[in-house]
Write a protein that holds these residues in place. Structure first.
Motif, PDB file in Angstrom:
ATOM      1  N   LEU A 133     -14.154   9.751  -6.635  1.00 23.94           N
ATOM      2  CA  LEU A 133     -14.958   9.703  -5.409  1.00 23.94           C
ATOM      3  C   LEU A 133     -16.067  10.749  -5.509  1.00 23.94           C
ATOM      4  CD1 LEU A 133     -11.990   9.373  -2.917  1.00 23.94           C
ATOM      5  CD2 LEU A 133     -13.458   7.567  -3.791  1.00 23.94           C
ATOM      6  N   LYS A 138     -21.131  16.091   3.896  1.00 23.38           N
ATOM      7  CA  LYS A 138     -21.737  17.230   3.197  1.00 23.38           C
ATOM      8  C   LYS A 138     -22.509  16.745   1.965  1.00 23.38           C
ATOM      9  CE  LYS A 138     -20.288  21.631   1.223  1.00 23.38           C
ATOM     10  NZ  LYS A 138     -19.113  22.370   0.728  1.00 23.38           N
ATOM     11  N   ARG A 179     -16.355  15.379   3.580  1.00 20.57           N
ATOM     12  CA  ARG A 179     -17.015  15.691   2.303  1.00 20.57           C
ATOM     13  C   ARG A 179     -18.180  14.742   2.042  1.00 20.57           C
ATOM     14  NH1 ARG A 179     -12.317  17.484   2.931  1.00 20.57           N
ATOM     15  NH2 ARG A 179     -11.588  19.399   1.943  1.00 20.57           N
ATOM     16  N   ASP A 180     -18.057  13.513   2.540  1.00 17.73           N
ATOM     17  CA  ASP A 180     -19.189  12.575   2.442  1.00 17.73           C
ATOM     18  C   ASP A 180     -20.367  13.082   3.279  1.00 17.73           C
ATOM     19  OD1 ASP A 180     -18.058  10.798   0.710  1.00 17.73           O
ATOM     20  OD2 ASP A 180     -17.428   9.354   2.238  1.00 17.73           O
ATOM     21  N   TYR A 192      -5.777   4.323   8.047  1.00 19.95           N
ATOM     22  CA  TYR A 192      -6.250   5.630   7.570  1.00 19.95           C
ATOM     23  C   TYR A 192      -7.758   5.579   7.303  1.00 19.95           C
ATOM     24  CZ  TYR A 192      -6.937   9.523   4.284  1.00 19.95           C
ATOM     25  OH  TYR A 192      -7.417  10.654   3.650  1.00 19.95           O
ATOM     26  N   LEU A 233      -6.392  14.919  -2.509  1.00 17.27           N
ATOM     27  CA  LEU A 233      -6.515  13.759  -1.614  1.00 17.27           C
ATOM     28  C   LEU A 233      -5.174  13.059  -1.437  1.00 17.27           C
ATOM     29  CD1 LEU A 233      -8.116  11.499  -0.104  1.00 17.27           C
ATOM     30  CD2 LEU A 233      -8.576  10.494  -2.340  1.00 17.27           C
ATOM     31  N   MET A 276      -9.825  13.282   8.163  1.00 19.08           N
ATOM     32  CA  MET A 276     -11.197  13.027   7.717  1.00 19.08           C
ATOM     33  C   MET A 276     -11.488  13.782   6.417  1.00 19.08           C
ATOM     34  SD  MET A 276     -13.686  12.505  10.870  1.00 19.08           S
ATOM     35  CE  MET A 276     -13.786  14.191  11.419  1.00 19.08           C
ATOM     36  N   PHE A 277     -10.531  13.732   5.504  1.00 13.16           N
ATOM     37  CA  PHE A 277     -10.662  14.472   4.250  1.00 13.16           C
ATOM     38  C   PHE A 277     -11.893  13.999   3.475  1.00 13.16           C
ATOM     39  CE2 PHE A 277      -9.581  15.367  -0.200  1.00 13.16           C
ATOM     40  CZ  PHE A 277      -9.181  16.690  -0.102  1.00 13.16           C
ATOM     41  N   VAL A 278     -12.014  12.691   3.322  1.00 14.47           N
ATOM     42  CA  VAL A 278     -13.143  12.146   2.564  1.00 14.47           C
ATOM     43  C   VAL A 278     -14.408  12.149   3.429  1.00 14.47           C
ATOM     44  CG1 VAL A 278     -14.008  10.133   1.317  1.00 14.47           C
ATOM     45  CG2 VAL A 278     -11.593  10.741   1.151  1.00 14.47           C
ATOM     46  N   ARG A 298     -18.094  18.360  -9.029  1.00 15.88           N
ATOM     47  CA  ARG A 298     -18.059  16.971  -8.566  1.00 15.88           C
ATOM     48  C   ARG A 298     -18.279  16.046  -9.771  1.00 15.88           C
ATOM     49  NH1 ARG A 298     -20.742  19.215  -4.056  1.00 15.88           N
ATOM     50  NH2 ARG A 298     -19.367  19.180  -2.245  1.00 15.88           N
ATOM     51  N   LEU A 348      -9.795   3.837  -2.888  1.00 11.91           N
ATOM     52  CA  LEU A 348      -8.885   4.509  -1.958  1.00 11.91           C
ATOM     53  C   LEU A 348      -7.716   3.594  -1.581  1.00 11.91           C
ATOM     54  CD1 LEU A 348     -11.526   6.319   0.256  1.00 11.91           C
ATOM     55  CD2 LEU A 348      -9.610   7.432  -0.890  1.00 11.91           C
ATOM     56  N   SER A 383     -18.006  12.425  -3.604  1.00 11.56           N
ATOM     57  CA  SER A 383     -18.191  13.604  -2.756  1.00 11.56           C
ATOM     58  C   SER A 383     -17.088  14.640  -2.924  1.00 11.56           C
ATOM     59  CB  SER A 383     -18.272  13.182  -1.291  1.00 11.56           C
ATOM     60  OG  SER A 383     -17.082  12.529  -0.912  1.00 11.56           O
ATOM     61  N   LEU A 384     -16.089  14.325  -3.747  1.00 15.59           N
ATOM     62  CA  LEU A 384     -14.955  15.242  -3.899  1.00 15.59           C
ATOM     63  C   LEU A 384     -15.043  16.000  -5.228  1.00 15.59           C
ATOM     64  CD1 LEU A 384     -13.947  13.504  -1.551  1.00 15.59           C
ATOM     65  CD2 LEU A 384     -11.709  13.412  -2.647  1.00 15.59           C
ATOM     66  N   ALA A 415      -4.345   4.295   0.179  1.00 15.51           N
ATOM     67  CA  ALA A 415      -4.849   4.580   1.527  1.00 15.51           C
ATOM     68  C   ALA A 415      -4.691   3.332   2.384  1.00 15.51           C
ATOM     69  CB  ALA A 415      -6.315   4.983   1.464  1.00 15.51           C
ATOM     70  N   HIS A 455      -3.248  14.218   1.434  1.00 15.45           N
ATOM     71  CA  HIS A 455      -3.815  13.764   2.711  1.00 15.45           C
ATOM     72  C   HIS A 455      -3.443  12.320   2.990  1.00 15.45           C
ATOM     73  CE1 HIS A 455      -7.032  13.278   5.818  1.00 15.45           C
ATOM     74  NE2 HIS A 455      -6.640  14.507   6.068  1.00 15.45           N
ATOM     75  N   LEU A 456      -3.426  11.484   1.951  1.00 13.80           N
ATOM     76  CA  LEU A 456      -3.017  10.087   2.141  1.00 13.80           C
ATOM     77  C   LEU A 456      -1.581  10.008   2.638  1.00 13.80           C
ATOM     78  CD1 LEU A 456      -4.499   8.305  -1.038  1.00 13.80           C
ATOM     79  CD2 LEU A 456      -5.462   8.435   1.252  1.00 13.80           C
ATOM     80  N   THR A 462       0.842  -1.203   0.000  1.00 13.34           N
ATOM     81  CA  THR A 462       0.000   0.000   0.000  1.00 13.34           C
ATOM     82  C   THR A 462       0.877   1.254   0.000  1.00 13.34           C
ATOM     83  OG1 THR A 462      -1.693  -1.200   1.236  1.00 13.34           O
ATOM     84  CG2 THR A 462      -1.835   1.194   1.260  1.00 13.34           C
ATOM     85  N   ARG A 487       1.125   4.216  -2.822  1.00 18.31           N
ATOM     86  CA  ARG A 487       0.887   5.618  -2.489  1.00 18.31           C
ATOM     87  C   ARG A 487       2.051   6.512  -2.932  1.00 18.31           C
ATOM     88  NH1 ARG A 487       1.260   6.862   3.671  1.00 18.31           N
ATOM     89  NH2 ARG A 487       3.447   6.849   3.051  1.00 18.31           N
TER      90      ARG A 487
END
Lengths: 225, 362
Positions: free
Chosen positions: A98, B9, B6-7, B284, A109, B1-3, A141, B275, A100-101, B280, A112-113, A81, A85
């Motif tokens: 995704l 919201k 947003r989830d 995480y 993202l 809690m990046f994702v 989105r 992810l 919601s992004l 990820a 952040h990972l 993993t 990354r």
């Protein structure tokens, strides 16, 4: 850095016997070049890609990036993993964004990972979105974008971490010929400019004029290099 | 809690619905907890507010559990407790529920009989022929200082209305002398040392460990003042029923939260696979999902708990709701903790999502 697949073999249990999905495949992809992996369905292309991405550990053989061995039969899930990354970018057959992004956040993202602030990747993310021609849609989105725009954002997402290796799975399967050619040209161009060793799995050789090399997989083995 | 943020919201409809459920459950649990505390106070405050630390009961049979209505202590037992090492004071206390009449009305009260000068009457004392009222008794009897109150055929004068809202088994308390109480309670002293004089002996001690020995010698059963609540007839049944309801609600809450996050996690399995394929790690993703659950839970629980105060304020005074930190904060924390356990069990399925699925998805 170059990508080296060395004697990669992948064997699955299949009832009481086994199924060999990849059979002793060796392949080198130089940095900054794109190698297309062609072959019929069931030939083992996606299985080879999964091993190259560390999604599946090889039964035998190893994967190297430059001089370092990154995947071998004993590689742990956590290590695989981490390599994905930090060193590998992936573009899936469907864009797999995704929901919601926003387009920009799909790229941020990655920071952040890595445990960094997402804003630290903002400039590079915008540059990449510009390079793939969707920077005007950065705040949208996936549901607000067309299929082609989503695919371009997926390509930008794969490159935002400045990976050594870019693995692309059937990027043109849902596109017409003209758009397929454009997407492959975009990938090969970005591979050259970023220096990523790129493997592109495809079933359609007519869109691959811009790639640097083509290999054929048949019955789990490479037919020619 | 990046994702996760947003989830929240992006799927606000689903999370608002879940939050409303958590708010309502929290309100129900904290309100029930406050009602339990209020009912418990109405049943037992006359006991728990005593300045004593132990109560000695004398039950008809040694195997009987302590109970105020059945306990009868004798003069020998009382004086025997006075002589026990480490016992600083031993005061007989009579407890009897009776009917009281004032000039204008009648009310049910609990008469507590004490020896004058015992110190058991809150903020004062009581003399023969007098009665001391708690505010609840004064209100129910519409009586004030100087008025006459009749109990069990005895005419008593109201000597004081104390500032201590005590009650026993849901009836307000009045204080009389032990002699007057014996007349009221129809448990009159026999004049013999082994005749009953009161219901229990209230003990103030200084860390003695002689209770078991003294109990064996005197034929009594001694419990702490706090444990003596169970000897109030109405308390145990009420408390057990309401506490059981609260526990069931807590478990239901954890199951509801767990069910929601199970469905939510299944619905985003494809995203989780992507992810993971992007790099990820499982920790995480678990942190992201549990953080999301914690946010929804704490938000819902905070609103639900906050609603308890105004909710209790609009209720009629007859509903004995006692809102305090212990009746709101403790169940609120329990709701969050149990909810997180439910969510953790649900999101644990993240560990089983195969990133390979990202390649297979179309």
């Amino acid at each position: 850095m170059d990508l080296h697949l060395e004697h990669v073999t992948l064997v699955y249990p299949d009832g009481e016997s086994t199924l060999t999905a990849v059979d002793d495949v060796s392949l080198t992809v130089p940095a900054g070049t794109t190698t297309a992996l062609l072959g019929p369905s069931g030939a083992g292309k996606s299985s080879l890609l999964a091993v190259a991405a560390g999604l599946t550990a090889p039964s035998w053989g190893q994967v190297r990036i430059g001089e370092s061995v990154v995947f071998e039969p004993t590689t742990s899930v956590a290590d695989a993993t981490r390599v994905r990354r930090d060193r590998i970018g992936m573009v899936f057959q469907a864009p797999q964004l995704l929901g919601s992004l926003t387009a920009l956040e799909q790229l941020e993202l990655h920071a952040h990972l890595r445990g960094e602030k997402p804003a630290s990747l903002r400039d590079r993310s915008l540059e990449l979105l510009d390079a793939v021609g969707v920077v005007d849609h950065a705040a949208k989105r996936p549901a607000q974008l067309s299929g082609g725009q989503r695919q371009r954002i997926a390509i930008a997402r794969a490159l935002v971490g400045e990976p050594d290796v870019l693995l692309v799975d059937e990027p043109t399967s849902a596109l017409d010929h003209e758009r397929g050619v454009q997407v492959v040209e975009l990938i090969t161009g970005l591979a050259r400019s970023t220096g990523a060793a790129t493997v592109l799995v495809s079933h359609d050789s007519s869109t691959l004029a811009s790639v640097d090399a083509t290999v054929q997989m048949v019955d789990a083995r490479l037919d020619s290099v | 809690m990046f994702v996760a943020l947003r989830d929240l919201k992006n799927a606000r409809g689903r999370f608002v619905l879940m939050s409303v459920v958590i708010i309502l459950i929290t309100f129900l649990v904290t309100f029930l907890s406050s009602l339990t505390a209020g009912l418990a106070r109405e049943s037992t405050s006359a006991v728990t507010d005593l300045p004593s630390d132990h109560l000695a009961f004398s039950m008809p049979s040694a195997d009987d559990s302590p109970e105020f209505t059945a306990s009868r202590v004798t003069a020998d037992q009382w004086t025997g407790w006075e002589d026990v090492d480490g016992v600083e004071s031993a005061d007989p206390l009579g407890v009897a529920t009776t009917r009281a009449e004032s000039a204008s009305t009648t009310a049910g009260v609990t008469a507590l009989g004490v020896e004058p000068g015992s110190g058991l009457v809150p903020g004062g004392d009581v003399a023969s022929g007098e009665v001391v009222l708690t505010p609840g008794a004064a209100a129910d009897l519409d009586a004030e200082v100087g008025d006459a109150v009749t109990m069990g055929g005895s005419d008593l004068t109201v000597a004081a209305v104390v500032d201590a809202d005590e009650s026993f088994s849901h009836s307000p308390v009045v204080w009389t002398t032990l002699d007057d109480w014996q007349a009221i309670g129809a448990r009159g002293a026999t004049g013999e040392s082994d005749g009953p004089v009161a219901s229990v002996v209230a003990l103030s001690s200084s860390g003695t460990d002689a209770f078991a020995t003294a109990d064996a010698d005197l034929g009594t059963t001694t419990v702490t003042t706090s444990d003596a609540r169970s000897a109030v007839p109405s308390f145990a049944g009420e408390n057990l029923s309401l506490t059981t309801m609260q526990l069931f609600l807590l478990v239901i809450s954890a199951l509801v939260v767990g069910a929601f996050f199970t469905v939510w996690t299944i619905s985003r399995s494809a995203d989780i696979a992507v992810l993971k394929a992007l790099g990820a790690s499982t920790p995480y993703l678990l942190k992201d999902a549990l953080g999301q659950a914690a946010l929804v839970l704490t938000g819902g629980v905070a609103v639900g708990t906050g609603l308890t105060v105004p909710g209790a304020a609009v209720l009629p005074a007859a509903v004995p709701v006692s809102v305090s930190w212990s009746t709101t904060l403790v169940p609120a924390v329990a709701l969050v903790v149990l909810g997180l356990v439910g969510a953790a069990v649900s999101v644990a399925r993240i560990t089983r999502v195969d990133p390979h699925a990202a390649l297979a998805a179309h």
